[in-house]
Design a protein around this motif. Structure first.
Motif, PDB file in Angstrom:
ATOM      1  N   LEU A 257       0.837  -1.195   0.000  1.00 39.58           N
ATOM      2  CA  LEU A 257       0.000   0.000   0.000  1.00 39.58           C
ATOM      3  C   LEU A 257       0.877   1.252   0.000  1.00 39.58           C
ATOM      4  O   LEU A 257       2.008   1.220   0.487  1.00 39.58           O
ATOM      5  CB  LEU A 257      -0.916   0.035   1.244  1.00 39.58           C
ATOM      6  CG  LEU A 257      -2.095  -0.931   1.308  1.00 39.58           C
ATOM      7  CD1 LEU A 257      -2.840  -0.749   2.614  1.00 39.58           C
ATOM      8  CD2 LEU A 257      -3.037  -0.754   0.121  1.00 39.58           C
ATOM      9  N   ARG A 258       0.335   2.324  -0.530  1.00 42.13           N
ATOM     10  CA  ARG A 258       0.968   3.639  -0.449  1.00 42.13           C
ATOM     11  C   ARG A 258      -0.027   4.622   0.151  1.00 42.13           C
ATOM     12  O   ARG A 258      -1.230   4.562  -0.152  1.00 42.13           O
ATOM     13  CB  ARG A 258       1.373   4.132  -1.840  1.00 42.13           C
ATOM     14  CG  ARG A 258       2.510   3.382  -2.488  1.00 42.13           C
ATOM     15  CD  ARG A 258       2.797   3.988  -3.844  1.00 42.13           C
ATOM     16  NE  ARG A 258       3.763   3.202  -4.614  1.00 42.13           N
ATOM     17  CZ  ARG A 258       4.040   3.415  -5.887  1.00 42.13           C
ATOM     18  NH1 ARG A 258       3.415   4.404  -6.538  1.00 42.13           N
ATOM     19  NH2 ARG A 258       4.917   2.669  -6.525  1.00 42.13           N
ATOM     20  N   ARG A 259       0.478   5.503   0.966  1.00 39.09           N
ATOM     21  CA  ARG A 259      -0.374   6.583   1.473  1.00 39.09           C
ATOM     22  C   ARG A 259      -0.494   7.630   0.376  1.00 39.09           C
ATOM     23  O   ARG A 259       0.513   8.096  -0.173  1.00 39.09           O
ATOM     24  CB  ARG A 259       0.219   7.187   2.735  1.00 39.09           C
ATOM     25  CG  ARG A 259      -0.637   8.297   3.326  1.00 39.09           C
ATOM     26  CD  ARG A 259      -0.146   8.653   4.700  1.00 39.09           C
ATOM     27  NE  ARG A 259      -0.508  10.025   5.059  1.00 39.09           N
ATOM     28  CZ  ARG A 259      -0.138  10.625   6.170  1.00 39.09           C
ATOM     29  NH1 ARG A 259       0.651   9.980   7.031  1.00 39.09           N
ATOM     30  NH2 ARG A 259      -0.513  11.851   6.436  1.00 39.09           N
ATOM     31  N   ILE A 260      -1.727   7.985   0.038  1.00 33.53           N
ATOM     32  CA  ILE A 260      -1.963   8.953  -1.019  1.00 33.53           C
ATOM     33  C   ILE A 260      -2.504  10.259  -0.412  1.00 33.53           C
ATOM     34  O   ILE A 260      -3.020  10.268   0.699  1.00 33.53           O
ATOM     35  CB  ILE A 260      -2.945   8.406  -2.078  1.00 33.53           C
ATOM     36  CG1 ILE A 260      -4.275   8.042  -1.428  1.00 33.53           C
ATOM     37  CG2 ILE A 260      -2.346   7.180  -2.756  1.00 33.53           C
ATOM     38  CD1 ILE A 260      -5.321   7.570  -2.413  1.00 33.53           C
ATOM     39  N   LEU A 261      -2.353  11.347  -1.150  1.00 32.53           N
ATOM     40  CA  LEU A 261      -2.685  12.672  -0.641  1.00 32.53           C
ATOM     41  C   LEU A 261      -2.120  12.824   0.777  1.00 32.53           C
ATOM     42  O   LEU A 261      -2.850  13.099   1.737  1.00 32.53           O
ATOM     43  CB  LEU A 261      -4.202  12.887  -0.626  1.00 32.53           C
ATOM     44  CG  LEU A 261      -4.918  12.835  -1.974  1.00 32.53           C
ATOM     45  CD1 LEU A 261      -6.418  13.009  -1.792  1.00 32.53           C
ATOM     46  CD2 LEU A 261      -4.380  13.905  -2.922  1.00 32.53           C
ATOM     47  N   PRO A 262      -0.832  12.632   0.945  1.00 40.80           N
ATOM     48  CA  PRO A 262      -0.228  12.546   2.283  1.00 40.80           C
ATOM     49  C   PRO A 262      -0.382  13.802   3.134  1.00 40.80           C
ATOM     50  O   PRO A 262      -0.285  13.732   4.355  1.00 40.80           O
ATOM     51  CB  PRO A 262       1.247  12.258   1.993  1.00 40.80           C
ATOM     52  CG  PRO A 262       1.472  12.734   0.598  1.00 40.80           C
ATOM     53  CD  PRO A 262       0.184  12.505  -0.120  1.00 40.80           C
ATOM     54  N   GLU A 263      -0.642  14.948   2.490  1.00 40.52           N
ATOM     55  CA  GLU A 263      -0.821  16.176   3.261  1.00 40.52           C
ATOM     56  C   GLU A 263      -2.231  16.301   3.827  1.00 40.52           C
ATOM     57  O   GLU A 263      -2.503  17.167   4.663  1.00 40.52           O
ATOM     58  CB  GLU A 263      -0.521  17.400   2.384  1.00 40.52           C
ATOM     59  CG  GLU A 263       0.924  17.467   1.908  1.00 40.52           C
ATOM     60  CD  GLU A 263       1.153  18.700   1.047  1.00 40.52           C
ATOM     61  OE1 GLU A 263       0.160  19.394   0.720  1.00 40.52           O
ATOM     62  OE2 GLU A 263       2.321  18.977   0.709  1.00 40.52           O
ATOM     63  N   TRP A 264      -3.118  15.439   3.363  1.00 44.00           N
ATOM     64  CA  TRP A 264      -4.522  15.518   3.774  1.00 44.00           C
ATOM     65  C   TRP A 264      -4.879  14.361   4.703  1.00 44.00           C
ATOM     66  O   TRP A 264      -4.353  13.272   4.576  1.00 44.00           O
ATOM     67  CB  TRP A 264      -5.430  15.485   2.540  1.00 44.00           C
ATOM     68  CG  TRP A 264      -5.274  16.656   1.637  1.00 44.00           C
ATOM     69  CD1 TRP A 264      -4.390  16.794   0.604  1.00 44.00           C
ATOM     70  CD2 TRP A 264      -6.004  17.877   1.694  1.00 44.00           C
ATOM     71  NE1 TRP A 264      -4.523  18.014  -0.003  1.00 44.00           N
ATOM     72  CE2 TRP A 264      -5.523  18.716   0.650  1.00 44.00           C
ATOM     73  CE3 TRP A 264      -7.034  18.358   2.512  1.00 44.00           C
ATOM     74  CZ2 TRP A 264      -6.047  19.980   0.417  1.00 44.00           C
ATOM     75  CZ3 TRP A 264      -7.542  19.628   2.282  1.00 44.00           C
ATOM     76  CH2 TRP A 264      -7.044  20.424   1.254  1.00 44.00           C
ATOM     77  N   SER A 265      -5.815  14.608   5.607  1.00 40.53           N
ATOM     78  CA  SER A 265      -6.303  13.558   6.502  1.00 40.53           C
ATOM     79  C   SER A 265      -7.790  13.765   6.742  1.00 40.53           C
ATOM     80  O   SER A 265      -8.336  14.854   6.513  1.00 40.53           O
ATOM     81  CB  SER A 265      -5.554  13.587   7.835  1.00 40.53           C
ATOM     82  OG  SER A 265      -5.853  14.778   8.553  1.00 40.53           O
ATOM     83  N   LEU A 266      -8.450  12.704   7.210  1.00 36.04           N
ATOM     84  CA  LEU A 266      -9.832  12.814   7.663  1.00 36.04           C
ATOM     85  C   LEU A 266      -9.817  13.035   9.178  1.00 36.04           C
ATOM     86  O   LEU A 266      -8.787  12.862   9.832  1.00 36.04           O
ATOM     87  CB  LEU A 266     -10.629  11.564   7.321  1.00 36.04           C
ATOM     88  CG  LEU A 266     -10.970  11.409   5.834  1.00 36.04           C
ATOM     89  CD1 LEU A 266      -9.879  10.606   5.128  1.00 36.04           C
ATOM     90  CD2 LEU A 266     -12.318  10.736   5.649  1.00 36.04           C
ATOM     91  N   ALA A 267     -10.941  13.402   9.731  1.00 35.23           N
ATOM     92  CA  ALA A 267     -11.019  13.607  11.176  1.00 35.23           C
ATOM     93  C   ALA A 267     -10.686  12.296  11.887  1.00 35.23           C
ATOM     94  O   ALA A 267     -11.114  11.221  11.454  1.00 35.23           O
ATOM     95  CB  ALA A 267     -12.411  14.074  11.571  1.00 35.23           C
ATOM     96  N   PRO A 268      -9.902  12.347  12.953  1.00 32.72           N
ATOM     97  CA  PRO A 268      -9.597  11.114  13.686  1.00 32.72           C
ATOM     98  C   PRO A 268     -10.860  10.513  14.287  1.00 32.72           C
ATOM     99  O   PRO A 268     -11.811  11.229  14.614  1.00 32.72           O
ATOM    100  CB  PRO A 268      -8.623  11.583  14.771  1.00 32.72           C
ATOM    101  CG  PRO A 268      -8.902  13.040  14.933  1.00 32.72           C
ATOM    102  CD  PRO A 268      -9.307  13.532  13.585  1.00 32.72           C
ATOM    103  N   VAL A 269     -10.866   9.203  14.393  1.00 34.13           N
ATOM    104  CA  VAL A 269     -12.040   8.515  14.926  1.00 34.13           C
ATOM    105  C   VAL A 269     -11.782   8.159  16.391  1.00 34.13           C
ATOM    106  O   VAL A 269     -10.720   7.638  16.744  1.00 34.13           O
ATOM    107  CB  VAL A 269     -12.363   7.259  14.086  1.00 34.13           C
ATOM    108  CG1 VAL A 269     -11.212   6.249  14.105  1.00 34.13           C
ATOM    109  CG2 VAL A 269     -13.635   6.600  14.570  1.00 34.13           C
ATOM    110  N   PRO A 270     -12.727   8.448  17.278  1.00 29.96           N
ATOM    111  CA  PRO A 270     -12.518   8.163  18.701  1.00 29.96           C
ATOM    112  C   PRO A 270     -12.728   6.690  19.034  1.00 29.96           C
ATOM    113  O   PRO A 270     -13.484   5.983  18.369  1.00 29.96           O
ATOM    114  CB  PRO A 270     -13.574   9.034  19.392  1.00 29.96           C
ATOM    115  CG  PRO A 270     -14.664   9.164  18.377  1.00 29.96           C
ATOM    116  CD  PRO A 270     -13.992   9.172  17.037  1.00 29.96           C
TER     117      PRO A 270
END
Length: 296
Positions: A257-270
């Motif tokens: 796997l590769r991390r894509i759009l590495p500068e972007w993230s979704l909200a962390p999940v609790p």
């Protein structure tokens, strides 16, 4: 002491709504439980339970008595088990419900360390995403990913972690897929969403880059209630998965796997540890504190 013992029996019958279930939980004959409950009702002078061949229900007096007895029995148990804290040798069986992805992807090595630290504690794990009823099912706590349950209000939830989420895809998928340089480009891609199932095939997703936010309406072709399955689909080249860094670590290290759009993230999940009381026995409290410290 006899009254407290009878109250404990009554609480277990009320929780399970079954004399047989209470007898099995307390490891005593069914007839003994029934006899002691009858003696308790005789001593109080009120009927606490409606009995039938099919089920057991609380009377109005039984409802009132059950609410008071629950806390009394729980406090007595905690007082007894707190003595184990003095010698730092908590024991007993810890019964935990948790989702399989969290158990295998995050908690397995931590469980091993906790078991070594507290050798007198034994464990029963129910690895399932289902919403267990902590007031009637025999669990000390449930560990859940995502938003808190709205009911019942009597549950106590303690946040023990926040899992960061990013986008991952296989090299083969990326070679054949459309260009991907911004979250808006995701509308042209296949997503494998491993979260609680909903009836919505499309949903808004918010992506973050520092103070910048972008909302994208994403259609997910593959929806499931398993992050592990979405990861496996991404590895096989089916599409893009939303994963936390720990779950994706081995596949990234191996090149699957590769991390894509590495500068972007979704909200962390609790991640929450959920119990039906604030009065926790030593083994449960120690486990929650241990997991929270290690996950953070």
């Amino acid at each position: 002491m006899e009254l407290l013992s009878y109250m404990r029996l009554f609480v277990e019958v009320a929780r399970t709504k079954s004399f047989r279930g209470a007898a099995e939980a307390l490891d005593m004959p069914n007839s003994t439980v029934s006899r002691h409950i009858s003696e308790l009702e005789k001593a109080i002078g009120l009927q606490l339970l409606h009995r039938s061949t099919r089920k057991v229900e609380l009377t109005a007096a039984g409802e009132v008595y059950f609410k008071r007895c629950q806390s009394i029995v729980e406090e007595a148990r905690i007082a007894h088990e707190s003595l184990l804290d003095v010698v730092e040798r908590p024991s007993g069986t810890l019964r935990i419900s948790m989702p399989v992805d969290l158990a295998t992807g995050h908690l397995a090595p931590l469980l091993s360390d906790f078991a070594k630290a507290y050798p007198l504690i034994s464990f029963e794990f129910d690895v399932t995403p289902r919403r267990v009823d902590l007031q009637s099912d025999p669990f000390d706590l449930a560990i859940r990913i995502g938003p808190l349950p709205t009911t019942p209000s009597t549950l106590v939830a303690r946040q023990i972690a926040l899992l960061p989420r990013y986008l991952y895809a296989s090299p083969d998928y990326l070679k054949a897929a459309a260009q991907l340089t911004h979250p808006d480009d995701l509308t042209k891609h296949v997503l494998c969403i491993g979260q609680a199932l909903t009836n919505q095939e499309e949903a808004w997703r918010t992506f973050y880059r520092g103070e910048e936010e972008v909302n994208v309406m994403i259609a997910s072709r593959f929806r499931m209630n398993s992050v592990g399955l979405s990861r496996a689909l991404a590895v096989s080249g089916v599409g893009i998965a939303v994963l936390d860094t720990d779950l994706a670590h081995e596949d990234v290290a191996s090149g699957r796997l590769r991390r894509i759009l590495p500068e972007w993230s979704l909200a962390p999940v609790p991640v929450h540890a959920i119990t039906d009381t604030r009065l926790l026995p030593a083994r449960t409290r120690l486990f929650i504190d241990f997991i929270k410290a290690r996950l953070n």
